[in-house]
Design an enzyme around this catalytic site. Sequence first.
Site, PDB file in Angstrom:
ATOM      1  N   TYR A  33       0.826  -1.205   0.000  1.00  0.00           N
ATOM      2  CA  TYR A  33       0.000   0.000   0.000  1.00  0.00           C
ATOM      3  C   TYR A  33       0.855   1.247   0.000  1.00  0.00           C
ATOM      4  O   TYR A  33       2.077   1.174   0.200  1.00  0.00           O
ATOM      5  CB  TYR A  33      -0.943   0.003   1.212  1.00  0.00           C
ATOM      6  CG  TYR A  33      -0.264   0.314   2.525  1.00  0.00           C
ATOM      7  CD1 TYR A  33       0.565  -0.628   3.145  1.00  0.00           C
ATOM      8  CD2 TYR A  33      -0.427   1.543   3.144  1.00  0.00           C
ATOM      9  CE1 TYR A  33       1.192  -0.336   4.338  1.00  0.00           C
ATOM     10  CE2 TYR A  33       0.205   1.839   4.350  1.00  0.00           C
ATOM     11  CZ  TYR A  33       1.013   0.901   4.940  1.00  0.00           C
ATOM     12  OH  TYR A  33       1.647   1.182   6.120  1.00  0.00           O
ATOM     13  N   LYS A 149       6.587  -2.039   1.790  1.00  0.00           N
ATOM     14  CA  LYS A 149       5.427  -1.471   2.478  1.00  0.00           C
ATOM     15  C   LYS A 149       4.233  -2.414   2.341  1.00  0.00           C
ATOM     16  O   LYS A 149       3.300  -2.155   1.581  1.00  0.00           O
ATOM     17  CB  LYS A 149       5.124  -0.081   1.901  1.00  0.00           C
ATOM     18  CG  LYS A 149       4.278   0.776   2.803  1.00  0.00           C
ATOM     19  CD  LYS A 149       4.345   2.221   2.357  1.00  0.00           C
ATOM     20  CE  LYS A 149       3.324   3.090   3.030  1.00  0.00           C
ATOM     21  NZ  LYS A 149       3.378   3.078   4.493  1.00  0.00           N
ATOM     22  N   GLU A 182      12.254   2.529  14.011  1.00  0.00           N
ATOM     23  CA  GLU A 182      11.298   3.538  13.532  1.00  0.00           C
ATOM     24  C   GLU A 182      10.030   3.400  14.364  1.00  0.00           C
ATOM     25  O   GLU A 182       9.928   2.545  15.238  1.00  0.00           O
ATOM     26  CB  GLU A 182      10.993   3.326  12.043  1.00  0.00           C
ATOM     27  CG  GLU A 182      10.358   1.985  11.745  1.00  0.00           C
ATOM     28  CD  GLU A 182      10.062   1.769  10.266  1.00  0.00           C
ATOM     29  OE1 GLU A 182       9.858   2.750   9.524  1.00  0.00           O
ATOM     30  OE2 GLU A 182      10.014   0.587   9.853  1.00  0.00           O
ATOM     31  N   LEU A 207      11.238   1.418   6.977  1.00  0.00           N
ATOM     32  CA  LEU A 207      10.644   1.859   5.721  1.00  0.00           C
ATOM     33  C   LEU A 207      11.321   3.179   5.352  1.00  0.00           C
ATOM     34  O   LEU A 207      11.460   4.061   6.204  1.00  0.00           O
ATOM     35  CB  LEU A 207       9.142   2.090   5.891  1.00  0.00           C
ATOM     36  CG  LEU A 207       8.469   2.513   4.582  1.00  0.00           C
ATOM     37  CD1 LEU A 207       8.261   1.307   3.678  1.00  0.00           C
ATOM     38  CD2 LEU A 207       7.152   3.203   4.846  1.00  0.00           C
TER      39      LEU A 207
HETATM   40  N1  PMP Z   1       7.595   3.851   8.797  1.00  0.00           N
HETATM   41  C1  PMP Z   1       6.464   3.129   8.763  1.00  0.00           C
HETATM   42  C2  PMP Z   1       6.456   1.774   9.402  1.00  0.00           C
HETATM   43  C3  PMP Z   1       5.304   3.646   8.138  1.00  0.00           C
HETATM   44  O1  PMP Z   1       4.173   2.912   8.083  1.00  0.00           O
HETATM   45  C4  PMP Z   1       5.345   4.942   7.578  1.00  0.00           C
HETATM   46  C5  PMP Z   1       4.107   5.554   6.971  1.00  0.00           C
HETATM   47  N2  PMP Z   1       3.781   5.014   5.753  1.00  0.00           N
HETATM   48  C6  PMP Z   1       6.548   5.662   7.641  1.00  0.00           C
HETATM   49  C7  PMP Z   1       7.650   5.086   8.253  1.00  0.00           C
HETATM   50  C8  PMP Z   1       6.653   7.046   7.042  1.00  0.00           C
HETATM   51  O2  PMP Z   1       6.628   6.992   5.638  1.00  0.00           O
HETATM   52  P1  PMP Z   1       6.131   8.221   4.762  1.00  0.00           P
HETATM   53  O3  PMP Z   1       6.974   9.394   5.151  1.00  0.00           O
HETATM   54  O4  PMP Z   1       6.364   7.792   3.375  1.00  0.00           O
HETATM   55  O5  PMP Z   1       4.679   8.431   5.098  1.00  0.00           O
END
Ligand code: PMP
Length: 286
Positions: A33, A149, A182, A207
């Site tokens: 996603y 993701k 994270e 991620l």
């Molecule tokens: N880490 C994780 C586990 C996430 O689910 C997200 C949100 N999608 C992020 C980091 C931040 O990613 P982004 O800046 O692309 O929203």
Amino acid sequence: MSRVAYVNGQYVPHAEASVHVEDRGYQFADGVYEVCEVRDGHLVDERRHLDRLDRSLKELRITPPMARGPLGVVLRETVARNRVRDGLVYMQVTRGVARRDHAFPAEGTPASLVVTSRSVNFAANDRAAESGIKVITMPDNRWERVDIKTVGLLPNVLAKQAAKEAGAKEAWFVDAAGNVTEGSSTNAWIVTADGVLVTRSADHGILRGITRTVLFDLAAQEQLRIEERAFTRAEAMAAREAFISSATNLVMPVVSIDGAKIGDGKPGPMARRLRERYHAYAEVSA
Ligand code: PMP
């Protein structure tokens, strides 16, 4: 106004939108996603989100359900049909529908695509950023490919719920070596005593957030010092500032970790500045 979802080629009333019981996303979390911010009716950082979607699909050997051009049309149409000016658009691609069997379905089974969009009260987020949020830490119990993701988010769900029950807004995962990886749905950052921005390097253990990537551009352009490296929970507790980043939170200051104040317990100047400057560096689509 009633909401609308895009499901496998059709725009349907949100309340009736559904996928098949043998969709592999439903049965195996066999799908990926993306979430894109929508500001003033425009998609923010669309190119990077769609690049990451392509990468996730490739890593899992799922054939994209449609080319990027048509997908862009569906995203915009879903945003428009829901009259979202400020909010998010969510897209999910799974390995499709097939009789339940762990191995991949027959070649040619089409991937499923679902797109939804909803408004977000960014003014409320701004207010939250004025006071900052609390985070808790917990052991990182996820698989070793969280750079993909996937919709397999059970550890993230449990971590977020634990945070909520502890009166916090986010949970930071800590690996076996004691380093913060994270958040459950955000990237984790600290600012050292000398004003250096620190976030973990984007290997397979986190991620690679799009917001994180944009913050690297911002830091380079504004001559901020930035280090991509691991940091421990102890270093985070002693940091001058801490914050999280994601497409819907942008930069959100963290004022306490596991109940201990960070800095003076108020949002720090670096997090404020990055939050204010973010949209000057994000890409806004037509
Ligand atoms: N880490 C994780 C586990 C996430 O689910 C997200 C949100 N999608 C992020 C980091 C931040 O990613 P982004 O800046 O692309 O929203």
